[in-house]
Design a protein around this motif. Structure first.
Motif, short mmCIF file in Angstrom:
data_model
loop_
_atom_site.label_atom_id
_atom_site.label_comp_id
_atom_site.label_asym_id
_atom_site.label_seq_id
_atom_site.Cartn_x
_atom_site.Cartn_y
_atom_site.Cartn_z
N HIS A 114 46.55 25.82 138.35
CA HIS A 114 47.20 25.97 139.66
C HIS A 114 48.72 25.98 139.50
CE1 HIS A 114 47.96 25.83 143.88
NE2 HIS A 114 48.41 24.59 143.86
N LEU A 115 49.26 25.10 138.66
CA LEU A 115 50.71 25.07 138.44
C LEU A 115 51.20 26.37 137.82
CD1 LEU A 115 51.15 21.42 137.09
CD2 LEU A 115 51.97 22.31 139.29
N ALA A 116 50.34 27.04 137.05
CA ALA A 116 50.70 28.31 136.41
C ALA A 116 50.39 29.51 137.30
CB ALA A 116 49.96 28.45 135.08
N GLY A 117 49.84 29.27 138.49
CA GLY A 117 49.52 30.37 139.39
C GLY A 117 48.26 31.12 139.01
N ILE A 118 47.35 30.45 138.31
CA ILE A 118 46.09 31.07 137.88
C ILE A 118 44.97 30.60 138.82
CG2 ILE A 118 44.43 31.32 135.99
CD1 ILE A 118 46.78 30.69 134.07
N LYS A 119 44.20 31.54 139.35
CA LYS A 119 43.25 31.24 140.42
C LYS A 119 41.82 31.02 139.95
CE LYS A 119 46.02 34.12 143.53
NZ LYS A 119 46.05 35.37 144.32
N VAL A 120 41.52 31.42 138.71
CA VAL A 120 40.13 31.37 138.23
C VAL A 120 40.08 30.67 136.87
CG1 VAL A 120 38.07 32.74 137.71
CG2 VAL A 120 39.70 33.57 139.41
N PHE A 121 39.04 29.88 136.69
CA PHE A 121 38.90 29.05 135.48
C PHE A 121 37.44 29.11 135.04
CE2 PHE A 121 38.21 24.21 134.68
CZ PHE A 121 38.08 24.40 133.31
N ALA A 122 37.23 29.39 133.77
CA ALA A 122 35.88 29.43 133.20
C ALA A 122 35.68 28.22 132.29
CB ALA A 122 35.66 30.71 132.40
N VAL A 153 36.17 27.77 140.03
CA VAL A 153 35.68 27.31 138.72
C VAL A 153 34.30 27.91 138.47
CG1 VAL A 153 35.04 25.32 137.33
CG2 VAL A 153 36.98 25.16 138.92
N VAL A 154 34.18 28.65 137.38
CA VAL A 154 32.90 29.26 136.99
C VAL A 154 32.28 28.39 135.91
CG1 VAL A 154 31.74 31.32 136.13
CG2 VAL A 154 33.81 31.55 137.53
N ALA A 284 26.74 30.11 124.37
CA ALA A 284 26.29 31.31 125.10
C ALA A 284 26.65 31.23 126.58
CB ALA A 284 24.78 31.49 124.94
N LEU A 285 26.50 30.06 127.18
CA LEU A 285 26.79 29.95 128.61
C LEU A 285 28.30 30.00 128.87
CD1 LEU A 285 27.75 26.80 129.52
CD2 LEU A 285 25.36 26.34 128.97
N VAL A 286 29.10 29.46 127.96
CA VAL A 286 30.55 29.54 128.13
C VAL A 286 31.01 31.00 128.06
CG1 VAL A 286 32.79 28.96 127.14
CG2 VAL A 286 31.03 27.22 127.29
N LEU A 287 30.47 31.76 127.13
CA LEU A 287 30.81 33.19 127.02
C LEU A 287 30.40 33.93 128.28
CD1 LEU A 287 29.71 33.80 123.31
CD2 LEU A 287 32.06 33.67 124.16
N ASN A 288 29.22 33.60 128.79
CA ASN A 288 28.73 34.22 130.02
C ASN A 288 29.64 33.89 131.21
OD1 ASN A 288 26.64 35.70 131.47
ND2 ASN A 288 25.98 33.75 132.31
N ASN A 289 30.09 32.64 131.27
CA ASN A 289 30.99 32.25 132.35
C ASN A 289 32.35 32.93 132.23
OD1 ASN A 289 28.95 30.58 133.24
ND2 ASN A 289 29.79 28.74 132.31
N ALA A 290 32.80 33.13 131.00
CA ALA A 290 34.08 33.82 130.78
C ALA A 290 34.02 35.24 131.33
CB ALA A 290 34.43 33.82 129.30
N ARG A 291 32.89 35.91 131.12
CA ARG A 291 32.75 37.29 131.62
C ARG A 291 32.80 37.33 133.15
NH1 ARG A 291 29.21 37.43 127.07
NH2 ARG A 291 27.42 36.75 128.30
N LEU A 292 32.08 36.43 133.79
CA LEU A 292 32.07 36.43 135.26
C LEU A 292 33.44 36.03 135.80
CD1 LEU A 292 30.70 36.67 138.00
CD2 LEU A 292 29.82 34.33 137.69
N ALA A 293 34.08 35.05 135.18
CA ALA A 293 35.41 34.63 135.64
C ALA A 293 36.40 35.79 135.54
CB ALA A 293 35.89 33.44 134.81
#
Length: 301
Positions: A114-122, A153-154, A284-293
């Motif tokens: 949030h401090l960096a102005g980033i809206k999505v987090f995986a 947050v994904v 595997a799930l972290v990689l999957n979340n990164a794609r959706l994020a």
């Protein structure tokens, strides 16, 4: 005055050019697995974000400075560092004031994003209400953070070692939207489905991004939890993992393990009892979340 994190050259360029950004936590590097597997996994997750059309921004504190985005050299140094603090909301500022180095949990990563102005987090899975919390009051700061900090947050739900029904109840009390992606049930981290109906369902990154934007327009505080099920080919069936979790928890109780030591013990024991499959599923799930994020971040522009 609002604190501004140090941006990596890649993140700074992406922000100036209006490219999509995805925040990533750093505890998976320092507290999730040994070197060099931790470094390899961090690089894979960052590469997955880039391949999906966004720019990764791994959040960490290095020598007292909050960073949004790490260079490859910083990533490697962090992967090999010893005695790195595990930071949440309560200890983030203290670590920085002391000039320390720390890896960010979900809550602290949300703050840095949030401090960096980033809206999505995986991430992998959020913290939540621990089993037996009616006696221990052990409830993760991640839940309160989701109600206060406007970051989507994904995650693959909450970690399955937690009390999932109570976790959902607390999120509802805090007014946090819990949105299952592409299914009606709440995922259970290593398993694609739990026995719990998800409060909300959305089937597209565009809808999730629109909900994020509308929350800001409505003046609603806090973010959203996007519960993204682990890919079917990587999951460990609930019928298989549940008895293993029960065994690991019983061993933790018998050994008197409590407080912050519980989660690392349980994850390590589950890793041993599944002969490493739990870690493979986690990656595997972290990689999957990164794609959706990344898809959500692109929709948000």
């Amino acid at each position: 005055m609002t604190y501004a994190p140090i941006l990596s050259p890649e993140v700074a360029t992406a922000k100036s050019e209006g490219h999509a950004l995805v925040a990533l936590e750093s505890t998976i590097i320092t507290h999730g697995m040994p070197y060099p597997q931790n470094l390899e996994t961090a690089r894979r997750v960052e590469a997955e974000v880039r391949a999906a059309g966004a720019v990764p921004a791994t959040i960490a504190v290095i020598d007292g400075q909050l960073h949004a985005g790490l260079t490859d050299a910083q990533l490697e140094n962090l992967a090999q560092a010893q005695g790195v603090s595990k930071l949440s909301r309560a200890d983030l500022a203290a670590c920085m004031a002391a000039g320390g180095t720390g890896a960010t949990t979900v809550a602290a990563t949300m703050i840095g994003a949030h401090l960096a102005g980033i809206k999505v987090f995986a991430t992998g899975g959020i913290g939540g209400v621990h089993k037996g919390a009616e006696d221990s009051f052990d409830i993760s700061a991640d839940l309160r953070e989701l109600s206060e900090t406007p970051v989507t947050v994904v995650a693959a739900g909450a970690k399955a070692i937690l009390d999932l029904p109570k976790t959902l109840e607390v999120l509802e009390t805090y007014g946090v939207p819990v949105i299952a992606y592409g299914q009606d049930v709440f995922p259970a981290f290593w398993s694609a489905a739990s026995d719990l109906i998800a409060p909300l369902r959305m089937d597209s990154a565009a809808d999730i991004a629109a909900a994020h934007a509308l929350r800001a327009q409505l003046g609603l505080p806090g973010g959203q939890l996007i519960a993204n099920p682990i890919p079917a080919e990587a999951e460990i069936a609930k019928t298989e993992i549940d008895p293993i979790i029960v065994q690991a928890m019983a061993e933790a109780g018998a050994q008197g393990i409590a407080g912050k030591a519980v989660t690392p013990f349980l994850l390590q024991r589950i890793f041993e009892l599944t002969e490493g499959r739990s870690l493979e599923a986690n990656i595997a799930l972290v990689l999957n979340n990164a794609r959706l994020a990344a898809a959500i971040a692109r929709e948000l522009g």
